[in-house]
Scaffold this active site. Structure first.
Site: not given
Ligand code: PXP
Length: 246
Positions: A7, A10, A18, A43, A45, A49-50, A70, A101, A151, A197
């Site tokens: 995943n 991040h 930034r 993921h 979202r 946010r990422h 995801e 999550t 999962e 997770h």
């Protein structure tokens, strides 16, 4: 050998810190694949946010293993998935304020919307997976809804992992047993079983040793190590922690 889906959310978290162009999740996906990852997970979202829509489009063009998206089981996300066309979509619960999550989908609460999402995804040629807690009722409900894949949420197991050098406590053994039993139950019902997770280099082995679990999805711990030792090395070290020597 248990497969590893990396995943890379991040990597995008770092970029968005930034609002810059780097680091690029596509570059991360290529490096993870070169190091032996069996799949790439992101993921998308609701708050973006990422990972952003454009990232998923570019990943779709570049990922040569399997792309797992995801997403929340909402009609908007299902439509978007049909357009982005990942190989697999994992339905997860999503709460706007959560850091990550928090739990598995509660299939028993709203089975109709989840069933509709599974059917639309599968009709679009996307394999649907349900992220659920390792509870017998959730496993049975997933099979009843016609899912082909689940999962198992290892968050409680991960949180019960003792801090070295403590011996494994009752909570750890109890949570591991729940994952083992849910995996066995899922396989008996004909489901493909994955897990993930909160897994780390320290706690991954008892889960990867469960024969019914075919694949693990791991993110934060790999990316955290990658920040210090590089992504290819971090992925190789996780594969070694899961499956023993190269
Ligand atoms: N599986 C699912 C369904 C997730 O939501 C996440 C977190 O995005 C993961 C696996 C990976 O969790 P972690 O980042 O703690 O390894």
């Amino acid at each position: 050998m248990t497969k590893l889906g990396v995943n890379i959310d991040h990597i995008a978290t770092l970029r968005q810190a930034r609002q810059a162009l780097e680091p690029d999740p596509v570059a991360a996906a290529i490096l993870a694949e070169l190091a032996g990852a069996d799949g790439i997970t992101v993921h998308l979202r609701a708050d973006r946010r990422h990972i952003r829509d454009g990232d998923v489009r570019r990943l779709r063009e570049t990922v040569t293993t399997r792309l797992n998206l995801e997403m929340a089981a909402t009609p908007e996300m299902v439509r978007l998935a049909a357009d982005l066309h990942p190989d697999q979509a994992t339905l997860v619960p999503e709460r706007p304020e959560e850091i990550t999550t928090e739990g598995g989908l509660d299939i028993l609460v709203n089975p109709e919307s989840i069933e509709a999402a599974i059917q639309e995804l599968e009709a679009a040629g996307i394999q649907a997976s349900l992220f659920i807690d390792p509870e017998p009722g959730q496993v049975d409900a997933a099979a009843d809804l016609g899912a082909s894949m689940i999962e198992l949420n290892t968050r409680a197991y991960s949180e019960a992992t003792p801090r070295s050098p403590d011996p494994a406590g009752d909570a750890f053994r109890r949570e591991l047993t729940k994952v083992i039993q849910a995996a066995e139950r899922g396989r008996k019902k004909g489901l493909k079983v994955l897990a993930g997770h909160g897994l780390t280099y320290r706690n991954v082995r008892p889960v990867s040793a469960i024969p019914e679990i075919e694949e693990l999805n791991i993110g934060h711990n790999i990316i955290a190590r990658a920040a210090l030792v590089g992504l290819e090395r971090a992925v190789r070290e996780m594969l070694r922690a899961m499956n023993g020597a190269d």
